[in-house]
Design a protein around this motif. Structure first.
Motif, PDB file in Angstrom:
ATOM      1  N   ALA A 113       0.824  -1.208   0.000  1.00  0.00           N
ATOM      2  CA  ALA A 113       0.000   0.000   0.000  1.00  0.00           C
ATOM      3  C   ALA A 113       0.862   1.265   0.000  1.00  0.00           C
ATOM      4  O   ALA A 113       1.837   1.374   0.732  1.00  0.00           O
ATOM      5  N   ASP A 114       0.498   2.203  -0.873  1.00  0.00           N
ATOM      6  CA  ASP A 114       1.160   3.501  -0.965  1.00  0.00           C
ATOM      7  C   ASP A 114       0.145   4.472  -1.571  1.00  0.00           C
ATOM      8  O   ASP A 114      -0.066   4.497  -2.776  1.00  0.00           O
ATOM      9  N   VAL A 115      -0.501   5.253  -0.727  1.00  0.00           N
ATOM     10  CA  VAL A 115      -1.569   6.140  -1.166  1.00  0.00           C
ATOM     11  C   VAL A 115      -1.068   7.135  -2.208  1.00  0.00           C
ATOM     12  O   VAL A 115      -1.807   7.497  -3.122  1.00  0.00           O
ATOM     13  N   LYS A 116       0.196   7.552  -2.119  1.00  0.00           N
ATOM     14  CA  LYS A 116       0.741   8.506  -3.098  1.00  0.00           C
ATOM     15  C   LYS A 116       0.755   7.911  -4.502  1.00  0.00           C
ATOM     16  O   LYS A 116       0.714   8.639  -5.480  1.00  0.00           O
ATOM     17  N   GLN A 117       0.827   6.579  -4.594  1.00  0.00           N
ATOM     18  CA  GLN A 117       0.800   5.907  -5.898  1.00  0.00           C
ATOM     19  C   GLN A 117      -0.572   5.285  -6.169  1.00  0.00           C
ATOM     20  O   GLN A 117      -0.722   4.467  -7.063  1.00  0.00           O
ATOM     21  N   ASN A 118      -1.564   5.667  -5.356  1.00  0.00           N
ATOM     22  CA  ASN A 118      -2.944   5.162  -5.466  1.00  0.00           C
ATOM     23  C   ASN A 118      -3.038   3.654  -5.276  1.00  0.00           C
ATOM     24  O   ASN A 118      -3.877   2.999  -5.877  1.00  0.00           O
ATOM     25  N   LEU A 119      -2.173   3.107  -4.440  1.00  0.00           N
ATOM     26  CA  LEU A 119      -2.229   1.697  -4.058  1.00  0.00           C
ATOM     27  C   LEU A 119      -2.782   1.643  -2.640  1.00  0.00           C
ATOM     28  O   LEU A 119      -2.144   2.136  -1.708  1.00  0.00           O
ATOM     29  N   ILE A 120      -3.980   1.052  -2.491  1.00  0.00           N
ATOM     30  CA  ILE A 120      -4.599   1.011  -1.164  1.00  0.00           C
ATOM     31  C   ILE A 120      -4.627  -0.419  -0.647  1.00  0.00           C
ATOM     32  O   ILE A 120      -4.795  -1.377  -1.397  1.00  0.00           O
ATOM     33  N   SER A 121      -4.478  -0.546   0.654  1.00  0.00           N
ATOM     34  CA  SER A 121      -4.475  -1.848   1.307  1.00  0.00           C
ATOM     35  C   SER A 121      -5.851  -2.491   1.249  1.00  0.00           C
ATOM     36  O   SER A 121      -6.871  -1.817   1.382  1.00  0.00           O
ATOM     37  N   VAL A 122      -5.850  -3.803   1.074  1.00  0.00           N
ATOM     38  CA  VAL A 122      -7.103  -4.560   1.040  1.00  0.00           C
ATOM     39  C   VAL A 122      -7.859  -4.427   2.361  1.00  0.00           C
ATOM     40  O   VAL A 122      -9.073  -4.587   2.404  1.00  0.00           O
ATOM     41  N   SER A 123      -7.140  -4.088   3.430  1.00  0.00           N
ATOM     42  CA  SER A 123      -7.797  -3.944   4.729  1.00  0.00           C
ATOM     43  C   SER A 123      -8.198  -2.497   5.042  1.00  0.00           C
ATOM     44  O   SER A 123      -8.730  -2.221   6.112  1.00  0.00           O
ATOM     45  N   SER A 124      -7.986  -1.569   4.099  1.00  0.00           N
ATOM     46  CA  SER A 124      -8.362  -0.175   4.321  1.00  0.00           C
ATOM     47  C   SER A 124      -9.880  -0.020   4.240  1.00  0.00           C
ATOM     48  O   SER A 124     -10.561  -0.838   3.618  1.00  0.00           O
ATOM     49  N   PRO A 125     -10.421   1.032   4.857  1.00  0.00           N
ATOM     50  CA  PRO A 125     -11.874   1.241   4.811  1.00  0.00           C
ATOM     51  C   PRO A 125     -12.427   1.351   3.386  1.00  0.00           C
ATOM     52  O   PRO A 125     -13.491   0.825   3.089  1.00  0.00           O
ATOM     53  N   ILE A 126     -11.689   2.009   2.496  1.00  0.00           N
ATOM     54  CA  ILE A 126     -12.170   2.160   1.111  1.00  0.00           C
ATOM     55  C   ILE A 126     -12.230   0.797   0.432  1.00  0.00           C
ATOM     56  O   ILE A 126     -13.241   0.439  -0.180  1.00  0.00           O
ATOM     57  N   ALA A 127     -11.156   0.021   0.548  1.00  0.00           N
ATOM     58  CA  ALA A 127     -11.121  -1.294  -0.102  1.00  0.00           C
ATOM     59  C   ALA A 127     -12.205  -2.214   0.467  1.00  0.00           C
ATOM     60  O   ALA A 127     -12.881  -2.921  -0.286  1.00  0.00           O
ATOM     61  N   ARG A 128     -12.383  -2.201   1.771  1.00  0.00           N
ATOM     62  CA  ARG A 128     -13.417  -3.053   2.384  1.00  0.00           C
ATOM     63  C   ARG A 128     -14.801  -2.687   1.866  1.00  0.00           C
ATOM     64  O   ARG A 128     -15.653  -3.549   1.670  1.00  0.00           O
ATOM     65  N   ALA A 129     -15.029  -1.399   1.633  1.00  0.00           N
ATOM     66  CA  ALA A 129     -16.329  -0.962   1.111  1.00  0.00           C
ATOM     67  C   ALA A 129     -16.503  -1.375  -0.346  1.00  0.00           C
ATOM     68  O   ALA A 129     -17.623  -1.625  -0.801  1.00  0.00           O
ATOM     69  N   LEU A 130     -15.396  -1.460  -1.098  1.00  0.00           N
ATOM     70  CA  LEU A 130     -15.470  -1.743  -2.529  1.00  0.00           C
ATOM     71  C   LEU A 130     -15.537  -3.231  -2.877  1.00  0.00           C
ATOM     72  O   LEU A 130     -16.153  -3.597  -3.882  1.00  0.00           O
ATOM     73  N   ILE A 131     -14.910  -4.071  -2.079  1.00  0.00           N
ATOM     74  CA  ILE A 131     -14.814  -5.500  -2.405  1.00  0.00           C
ATOM     75  C   ILE A 131     -16.209  -6.089  -2.632  1.00  0.00           C
ATOM     76  O   ILE A 131     -17.125  -5.919  -1.837  1.00  0.00           O
ATOM     77  N   GLY A 132     -16.344  -6.782  -3.761  1.00  0.00           N
ATOM     78  CA  GLY A 132     -17.601  -7.452  -4.099  1.00  0.00           C
ATOM     79  C   GLY A 132     -18.589  -6.590  -4.870  1.00  0.00           C
ATOM     80  O   GLY A 132     -19.594  -7.084  -5.368  1.00  0.00           O
ATOM     81  N   LYS A 133     -18.302  -5.297  -4.991  1.00  0.00           N
ATOM     82  CA  LYS A 133     -19.211  -4.396  -5.715  1.00  0.00           C
ATOM     83  C   LYS A 133     -18.879  -4.401  -7.203  1.00  0.00           C
ATOM     84  O   LYS A 133     -17.844  -4.897  -7.623  1.00  0.00           O
ATOM     85  N   GLU A 134     -19.771  -3.806  -8.012  1.00  0.00           N
ATOM     86  CA  GLU A 134     -19.609  -3.787  -9.467  1.00  0.00           C
ATOM     87  C   GLU A 134     -19.689  -2.355  -9.982  1.00  0.00           C
ATOM     88  O   GLU A 134     -20.073  -1.441  -9.246  1.00  0.00           O
TER      89      GLU A 134
END
Length: 158
Positions: A113-134
């Protein structure tokens, strides 16, 4: 210990760092310790103590990387059939519903994860909200400054 999800590029980066630590840094530090010992009294030898501290950090990082690699679950998203859903390793284009600002994130492992390179951790709040969505789904992300709504504009399995 549980498996640590990691992208192919994340694993390669860790292996490269491990190689650097073992083959370049470790011999350099060992040489610095030997040179510092030649200066005599070790109690008041700042060079010796600094080299030993470097050695401690280096060996600790080697152990940490080896542990992560031994527990790594390397996921190559290009080998997973495209389903249109957000999963680990996908790149997601988001539109902020309120401000209409766009942002692109790639969901990666914690170590990558490196937010400056737009790489977010799978355990971050944004990723958790996105997983499984379309694409087209609206998600609410619980952020420190309050809830933020994003619309998923595009999902890419790169």
């Amino acid at each position: 210990m549980s498996n640590v999800p990691m992208t192919v590029s994340g694993e390669a980066a860790l292996r490269k760092e491990l190689d650097q630590l073992k083959k370049v840094d470790r011999p350099r530090i060992t040489q610095a310790i030997a040179e510092a010992r030649e200066h005599g009294d070790l109690k008041e030898n700042a060079e010796y103590h600094a080299a030993r501290e470097q050695q401690s950090f280096n060996e600790g990082r080697i152990m940490e990387i080896e542990s992560k690699l031994s527990n790594a679950q390397v996921i190559d998203v290009t080998k997973i059939p495209y389903s249109g859903k957000v999963i680990f390793g996908t790149t997601v284009d988001l539109i902020n519903v309120e401000s209409e600002a766009t942002v692109t994130y790639r969901i990666v492992g914690d170590d990558e994860a490196d937010v400056k390179q737009n790489l977010i951790s799978v355990s971050s709040p944004i990723a958790r909200a996105l997983i499984g969505k379309e694409e087209g789904d609206v998600v609410v992300v619980k952020a420190p400054g309050g809830d933020v709504e994003y619309e998923i504009d595009r999902v890419q399995h790169i």
